[in-house]
Design an enzyme around this catalytic site. Sequence first.
Site, PDB file in Angstrom:
ATOM      1  N   HIS A 221      38.800  35.226  38.600  1.00 25.14           N
ATOM      2  CA  HIS A 221      38.123  36.225  38.596  1.00 25.14           C
ATOM      3  C   HIS A 221      36.717  36.170  37.844  1.00 25.14           C
ATOM      4  O   HIS A 221      35.499  36.129  38.296  1.00 25.14           O
ATOM      5  CB  HIS A 221      38.578  37.632  38.092  1.00 25.14           C
ATOM      6  CG  HIS A 221      37.959  38.870  38.141  1.00 25.14           C
ATOM      7  ND1 HIS A 221      38.048  40.075  39.058  1.00 25.14           N
ATOM      8  CD2 HIS A 221      36.802  39.238  37.368  1.00 25.14           C
ATOM      9  CE1 HIS A 221      37.345  40.926  38.787  1.00 25.14           C
ATOM     10  NE2 HIS A 221      36.188  40.380  37.831  1.00 25.14           N
ATOM     11  N   GLU A 222      36.778  35.566  36.742  1.00 26.17           N
ATOM     12  CA  GLU A 222      35.722  35.332  35.955  1.00 26.17           C
ATOM     13  C   GLU A 222      34.716  34.477  36.299  1.00 26.17           C
ATOM     14  O   GLU A 222      33.551  34.434  36.467  1.00 26.17           O
ATOM     15  CB  GLU A 222      35.884  35.085  34.320  1.00 26.17           C
ATOM     16  CG  GLU A 222      36.509  36.248  33.631  1.00 26.17           C
ATOM     17  CD  GLU A 222      35.939  37.582  33.418  1.00 26.17           C
ATOM     18  OE1 GLU A 222      34.556  37.534  33.773  1.00 26.17           O
ATOM     19  OE2 GLU A 222      36.404  38.767  33.186  1.00 26.17           O
ATOM     20  N   HIS A 225      32.357  35.240  39.185  1.00 24.04           N
ATOM     21  CA  HIS A 225      31.149  35.891  38.615  1.00 24.04           C
ATOM     22  C   HIS A 225      30.235  34.486  38.187  1.00 24.04           C
ATOM     23  O   HIS A 225      29.029  34.462  38.737  1.00 24.04           O
ATOM     24  CB  HIS A 225      31.248  36.565  37.352  1.00 24.04           C
ATOM     25  CG  HIS A 225      31.753  37.943  37.802  1.00 24.04           C
ATOM     26  ND1 HIS A 225      31.159  38.657  38.726  1.00 24.04           N
ATOM     27  CD2 HIS A 225      32.998  38.506  37.685  1.00 24.04           C
ATOM     28  CE1 HIS A 225      31.955  39.971  38.786  1.00 24.04           C
ATOM     29  NE2 HIS A 225      33.129  39.778  37.868  1.00 24.04           N
TER      30      HIS A 225
END
Length: 311
Positions: A221-222, A225
């Site tokens: 997820h990170e 970004h």
Amino acid sequence: MRRRVLSGLFGVVLASCATASARTCPPPARGIMCLRHASAAVPGRPRDPDALSAPRVRAMLRDFSAALRREYGVTDERRIPPVGRLVIPVRFHVITDGRTGVLGRPVIDQQLRSLNAAYGGTTGGADTGVSFRLVAADVTTSQQWFERPHDNQVAMLGALSRGGPGTLNLFTAAVGSQVLGFSSFPQMYRLRPGLDGVVVDYRSVPGGPLEHFSRGYTAVHEIGHWLGLFHPFEGGCRPPGDGVDDTPYEAVPTTNCPLVKDTCPAPGTDPVHNFMDYAWDPCMTSFTPGQGVRIRAMWAVYRAGQSGRVL
């Protein structure tokens, strides 16, 4: 920032850097954004100081379009010249207080396998055309950095990060019981290159002790970004959302692992299984083809020509 959803306590997850002691995060160093964590959707909820506002998201999308126009003469990311598979070098930094937080090479290798499965589409979604290759791993003992990585990101990332915009510097530390990770965005590299990187809680790696968050998907997820993706619930039901055409609008983040959820009148149900939402790890399975296109276009205009390697 990725947030831990505490089953039975909280219903809707919204942006907050709250910790178990209700202490709010201090003002962040510019360039880092909180991502996955859990907090109560109740009056008085602390505001996440790292969360992107809707105007900021729109401004970043406009900057992306302008960068495409400068580099390629188009604003449609699907029209830029295609390239082969992107192989991203990873420098893995384990932060420990000397007693806890140490991760062995087998765990690091399993985290890399988790990244490659998610971004390669073998978990059920689209193949984004991105792979990850470990080039270095190190262990640093610092109680201050380990216990308060968000507060000390300037010193920690500045001291340990190597490789430029094309190298992923991935850190593990005790990010928090609710806050599980935070990351920079590619657009921010030119402003604060020393803050380029991803930090996740060491307990969220594959096989870690965090219930519902132990498949390594906080890092997935990170890193999304870090590669230029926003949450699918950015802006709620209003355009441009996350700016990706094939991720349906979503009014609020997903919590737990629902079978289906539909919070916006626009076509399509909420992307509850998308890696950029806030569901439990067992519920997360996929990126969309459009997210793969966005990642590669973001790389082309913000990170290419450095340490990344295209095959």
